[in-house]
Design a protein around this motif. Structure first.
Motif, PDB file in Angstrom:
ATOM      1  N   VAL A 212       0.826  -1.212   0.000  1.00  4.70           N
ATOM      2  CA  VAL A 212       0.000   0.000   0.000  1.00  4.70           C
ATOM      3  C   VAL A 212       0.860   1.262   0.000  1.00  4.70           C
ATOM      4  O   VAL A 212       0.581   2.227  -0.715  1.00  4.70           O
ATOM      5  CB  VAL A 212      -0.949  -0.015   1.219  1.00  4.70           C
ATOM      6  N   SER A 213       1.935   1.255   0.787  1.00  2.00           N
ATOM      7  CA  SER A 213       2.788   2.448   0.905  1.00  2.00           C
ATOM      8  C   SER A 213       3.400   2.853  -0.434  1.00  2.00           C
ATOM      9  O   SER A 213       3.631   4.039  -0.684  1.00  2.00           O
ATOM     10  CB  SER A 213       3.900   2.200   1.930  1.00  2.00           C
ATOM     11  N   ASP A 214       3.630   1.864  -1.313  1.00  2.00           N
ATOM     12  CA  ASP A 214       4.228   2.158  -2.621  1.00  2.00           C
ATOM     13  C   ASP A 214       3.216   2.137  -3.762  1.00  2.00           C
ATOM     14  O   ASP A 214       3.497   2.636  -4.844  1.00  2.00           O
ATOM     15  CB  ASP A 214       5.339   1.154  -2.922  1.00  2.00           C
ATOM     16  N   GLY A 215       2.043   1.524  -3.528  1.00  2.00           N
ATOM     17  CA  GLY A 215       1.008   1.455  -4.559  1.00  2.00           C
ATOM     18  C   GLY A 215       0.007   2.594  -4.442  1.00  2.00           C
ATOM     19  O   GLY A 215      -0.182   3.379  -5.370  1.00  2.00           O
ATOM     20  N   PHE A 216      -0.626   2.678  -3.266  1.00  2.00           N
ATOM     21  CA  PHE A 216      -1.578   3.778  -3.028  1.00  2.00           C
ATOM     22  C   PHE A 216      -0.852   5.086  -2.715  1.00  2.00           C
ATOM     23  O   PHE A 216      -1.361   6.173  -2.990  1.00  2.00           O
ATOM     24  CB  PHE A 216      -2.519   3.431  -1.875  1.00  2.00           C
ATOM     25  N   VAL A 217       0.310   4.979  -2.061  1.00  3.21           N
ATOM     26  CA  VAL A 217       1.237   6.085  -1.734  1.00  3.21           C
ATOM     27  C   VAL A 217       0.722   7.002  -0.626  1.00  3.21           C
ATOM     28  O   VAL A 217       1.400   7.235   0.372  1.00  3.21           O
ATOM     29  CB  VAL A 217       1.644   6.916  -2.976  1.00  3.21           C
ATOM     30  N   SER A 218      -0.496   7.549  -0.789  1.00  2.00           N
ATOM     31  CA  SER A 218      -1.010   8.513   0.198  1.00  2.00           C
ATOM     32  C   SER A 218      -2.522   8.644   0.047  1.00  2.00           C
ATOM     33  O   SER A 218      -3.086   8.255  -0.977  1.00  2.00           O
ATOM     34  CB  SER A 218      -0.367   9.886  -0.008  1.00  2.00           C
ATOM     35  N   GLN A 219      -3.152   9.208   1.065  1.00  2.00           N
ATOM     36  CA  GLN A 219      -4.598   9.436   0.974  1.00  2.00           C
ATOM     37  C   GLN A 219      -4.927  10.433  -0.136  1.00  2.00           C
ATOM     38  O   GLN A 219      -5.913  10.274  -0.852  1.00  2.00           O
ATOM     39  CB  GLN A 219      -5.154   9.945   2.319  1.00  2.00           C
ATOM     40  N   SER A 220      -4.087  11.443  -0.301  1.00  2.00           N
ATOM     41  CA  SER A 220      -4.361  12.446  -1.354  1.00  2.00           C
ATOM     42  C   SER A 220      -4.275  11.806  -2.742  1.00  2.00           C
ATOM     43  O   SER A 220      -5.022  12.160  -3.653  1.00  2.00           O
ATOM     44  CB  SER A 220      -3.410  13.637  -1.231  1.00  2.00           C
ATOM     45  N   ASN A 221      -3.369  10.854  -2.884  1.00  2.00           N
ATOM     46  CA  ASN A 221      -3.251  10.099  -4.136  1.00  2.00           C
ATOM     47  C   ASN A 221      -4.529   9.304  -4.412  1.00  2.00           C
ATOM     48  O   ASN A 221      -5.047   9.295  -5.533  1.00  2.00           O
ATOM     49  CB  ASN A 221      -2.054   9.146  -4.017  1.00  2.00           C
ATOM     50  N   LEU A 222      -5.035   8.638  -3.385  1.00  2.00           N
ATOM     51  CA  LEU A 222      -6.289   7.897  -3.506  1.00  2.00           C
ATOM     52  C   LEU A 222      -7.445   8.830  -3.843  1.00  2.00           C
ATOM     53  O   LEU A 222      -8.255   8.534  -4.726  1.00  2.00           O
ATOM     54  CB  LEU A 222      -6.588   7.150  -2.200  1.00  2.00           C
ATOM     55  N   ASN A 223      -7.508   9.959  -3.135  1.00  2.00           N
ATOM     56  CA  ASN A 223      -8.579  10.940  -3.371  1.00  2.00           C
ATOM     57  C   ASN A 223      -8.617  11.374  -4.836  1.00  2.00           C
ATOM     58  O   ASN A 223      -9.690  11.528  -5.424  1.00  2.00           O
ATOM     59  CB  ASN A 223      -8.369  12.195  -2.508  1.00  2.00           C
ATOM     60  N   ALA A 224      -7.429  11.531  -5.430  1.00  2.00           N
ATOM     61  CA  ALA A 224      -7.331  12.059  -6.792  1.00  2.00           C
ATOM     62  C   ALA A 224      -7.656  11.024  -7.869  1.00  2.00           C
ATOM     63  O   ALA A 224      -8.074  11.377  -8.967  1.00  2.00           O
ATOM     64  CB  ALA A 224      -5.919  12.616  -7.022  1.00  2.00           C
ATOM     65  N   GLN A 225      -7.478   9.734  -7.545  1.00  2.00           N
ATOM     66  CA  GLN A 225      -7.517   8.727  -8.610  1.00  2.00           C
ATOM     67  C   GLN A 225      -8.652   7.709  -8.535  1.00  2.00           C
ATOM     68  O   GLN A 225      -8.963   7.065  -9.543  1.00  2.00           O
ATOM     69  CB  GLN A 225      -6.181   7.947  -8.627  1.00  2.00           C
ATOM     70  N   TRP A 226      -9.265   7.525  -7.375  1.00  2.00           N
ATOM     71  CA  TRP A 226     -10.159   6.367  -7.224  1.00  2.00           C
ATOM     72  C   TRP A 226     -11.335   6.382  -8.195  1.00  2.00           C
ATOM     73  O   TRP A 226     -11.751   5.343  -8.719  1.00  2.00           O
ATOM     74  CB  TRP A 226     -10.640   6.243  -5.767  1.00  2.00           C
ATOM     75  N   GLN A 227     -11.883   7.573  -8.486  1.00  2.00           N
ATOM     76  CA  GLN A 227     -13.070   7.632  -9.356  1.00  2.00           C
ATOM     77  C   GLN A 227     -12.722   7.361 -10.821  1.00  2.00           C
ATOM     78  O   GLN A 227     -13.404   6.586 -11.488  1.00  2.00           O
ATOM     79  CB  GLN A 227     -13.764   8.987  -9.202  1.00  2.00           C
ATOM     80  N   GLU A 228     -11.639   7.973 -11.302  1.00  2.00           N
ATOM     81  CA  GLU A 228     -11.246   7.760 -12.705  1.00  2.00           C
ATOM     82  C   GLU A 228     -10.888   6.301 -12.967  1.00  2.00           C
ATOM     83  O   GLU A 228     -11.015   5.811 -14.097  1.00  2.00           O
ATOM     84  CB  GLU A 228     -10.080   8.677 -13.103  1.00  2.00           C
ATOM     85  N   LEU A 229     -10.442   5.579 -11.935  1.00  2.00           N
ATOM     86  CA  LEU A 229     -10.052   4.172 -12.097  1.00  2.00           C
ATOM     87  C   LEU A 229     -11.195   3.210 -11.732  1.00  2.00           C
ATOM     88  O   LEU A 229     -10.991   2.000 -11.624  1.00  2.00           O
ATOM     89  CB  LEU A 229      -8.799   3.876 -11.266  1.00  2.00           C
ATOM     90  N   ASN A 230     -12.398   3.772 -11.545  1.00  2.00           N
ATOM     91  CA  ASN A 230     -13.618   2.972 -11.344  1.00  2.00           C
ATOM     92  C   ASN A 230     -13.622   2.116 -10.079  1.00  2.00           C
ATOM     93  O   ASN A 230     -14.136   0.998 -10.073  1.00  2.00           O
ATOM     94  CB  ASN A 230     -13.898   2.075 -12.568  1.00  2.00           C
ATOM     95  N   TYR A 231     -13.039   2.636  -9.005  1.00  2.00           N
ATOM     96  CA  TYR A 231     -13.148   1.948  -7.714  1.00  2.00           C
ATOM     97  C   TYR A 231     -14.586   2.079  -7.212  1.00  2.00           C
ATOM     98  O   TYR A 231     -15.268   3.064  -7.503  1.00  2.00           O
ATOM     99  CB  TYR A 231     -12.188   2.559  -6.693  1.00  2.00           C
ATOM    100  N   LEU A 232     -15.031   1.078  -6.473  1.00  2.00           N
ATOM    101  CA  LEU A 232     -16.397   1.113  -5.941  1.00  2.00           C
ATOM    102  C   LEU A 232     -16.570   2.227  -4.917  1.00  2.00           C
ATOM    103  O   LEU A 232     -17.602   2.878  -4.850  1.00  2.00           O
ATOM    104  CB  LEU A 232     -16.747  -0.230  -5.293  1.00  2.00           C
ATOM    105  N   GLU A 233     -15.528   2.402  -4.091  1.00  2.00           N
ATOM    106  CA  GLU A 233     -15.533   3.450  -3.068  1.00  2.00           C
ATOM    107  C   GLU A 233     -14.111   3.958  -2.883  1.00  2.00           C
ATOM    108  O   GLU A 233     -13.149   3.326  -3.335  1.00  2.00           O
ATOM    109  CB  GLU A 233     -16.016   2.890  -1.716  1.00  2.00           C
ATOM    110  N   LEU A 234     -13.982   5.065  -2.179  1.00  2.00           N
ATOM    111  CA  LEU A 234     -12.669   5.632  -1.861  1.00  2.00           C
ATOM    112  C   LEU A 234     -12.016   4.822  -0.743  1.00  2.00           C
ATOM    113  O   LEU A 234     -12.554   4.740   0.360  1.00  2.00           O
ATOM    114  CB  LEU A 234     -12.835   7.091  -1.432  1.00  2.00           C
ATOM    115  N   PRO A 235     -10.857   4.193  -0.985  1.00  2.00           N
ATOM    116  CA  PRO A 235     -10.163   3.494   0.103  1.00  2.00           C
ATOM    117  C   PRO A 235      -9.601   4.468   1.141  1.00  2.00           C
ATOM    118  O   PRO A 235      -9.250   5.609   0.815  1.00  2.00           O
ATOM    119  CB  PRO A 235      -9.019   2.763  -0.613  1.00  2.00           C
ATOM    120  N   ASN A 236      -9.530   3.997   2.372  1.00  2.00           N
ATOM    121  CA  ASN A 236      -8.908   4.753   3.455  1.00  2.00           C
ATOM    122  C   ASN A 236      -7.460   4.295   3.573  1.00  2.00           C
ATOM    123  O   ASN A 236      -7.188   3.111   3.796  1.00  2.00           O
ATOM    124  CB  ASN A 236      -9.661   4.507   4.763  1.00  2.00           C
TER     125      ASN A 236
END
Length: 289
Positions: A18-42
């Motif tokens: 997770v530390s190298d894939g998701f990287v950070s919460q801000s990274n998740l916030n920016a990308q989860w919708q464009e990549l069609n995730y069901l929900e925003l991961p914490n």
């Protein structure tokens, strides 16, 4: 030792934490919708889940190798099965069918070169091929799904690489299901867990392909309808009939245990369910014995 297996005892596996894939919460916030995730991961919860997931491999003395953090790839890179395929003749570098993932294969290629690992070939445009669409049925047989992520040209290139090595390629023609943007791979409906046992979701399985499995002597563990979306069919074998699956699929777990399997579950709400990637997706198995 072989790369030609989904179920022999796992010796070495590549992962991307997770530390190298998701990287950070801000990274998740920016990308989860464009990549069609069901929900925003914490991010913090995901880190804790991943730590437990990683521990399952350490507890079984499986060597973990790590894909590094790369600025060119997105959060989907945590699902590291998809960007390359392991064969006894070297790695096959994929070409992703999902636009947001196009840079992942090159990051895998760099890692393999840095580790002095042989590369058999690279799937090139207009061909697309993703590792989640590919599963070894036995030492000489590789199944590949024809999907929105893996096209006919990609399959042709795969055949050109492996058929001269006497590997038979079986093509499973997968249905439209939820359409172009959904993550629907062959391994969404098939997980081999022994030489003669596989977890399947038959309602979405091509009849011809299902019959081929039966003809090869596979006993099929049928995932119930209410456990398909929760990834009951996404099961990673770390040895014959010893497997890891996402928590929350009790019926499938019970069916596996009735078939003599040792099943370990992990809580995967953040790292698996929200992004549509179970334990097979989170790992790039390498050596099996």
């Amino acid at each position: 030792m072989t790369h030609h297996s989904e179920y022999l005892k796992l010796q070495t596996v590549f992962v991307k934490p997770v530390s190298d894939g998701f990287v950070s919460q801000s990274n998740l916030n920016a990308q989860w919708q464009e990549l069609n995730y069901l929900e925003l991961p914490n991010f913090d919860k995901a880190n804790k889940e991943y730590s437990v997931f990683e521990g399952l491999f350490k507890a079984s003395n499986i060597e973990l190798k790590y894909f590094p953090q790369e600025t060119t790839v997105k959060i989907d890179s945590i699902y590291c099965r998809d960007a390359s395929i392991a064969t006894d003749f070297g790695m096959i570098i994929c070409n992703m069918g999902k636009g947001g993932r196009v840079n992942e294969p090159q990051s895998h290629l760099k890692t393999y070169k840095d580790n002095d690992m042989p590369v058999l070939g690279i799937i090139e445009a207009p061909g697309t091929l993703e590792g989640g669409d590919v599963a070894w049925l036995d030492k000489k047989t590789l199944a590949v799904g024809h999907t929105y992520r893996t096209n006919q040209e990609g399959i042709s290139q795969l055949k050109q690489l492996l058929e001269p090595k006497e590997v038979k390629i079986i093509v499973a023609e997968l249905p439209h299901y939820k359409g172009v943007n959904d993550v629907f791979h062959l391994m969404s409906i098939l997980s081999p867990i022994d030489k003669d046992l596989a977890v399947v979701y038959s309602p979405l399985m091509p009849i011809k392909f299902r019959n081929q499995l039966l003809e090869r002597g596979f006993k099929l563990i049928e995932v119930p309808d209410d456990e398909f979306e929760s990834m009951g069919c996404n099961v990673l074998a770390i040895a014959p009939r010893k497997c890891i699956m996402v928590d929350g699929n009790p019926k499938t777990k019970q069916l596996l245990e009735q078939a003599g399997c040792d099943v370990t579950t992990y809580k995967g709400n953040e790292i698996s369910v929200k992004g549509g990637g179970g334990p097979t997706c989170l790992t790039r198995p390498m050596l099996r014995n």
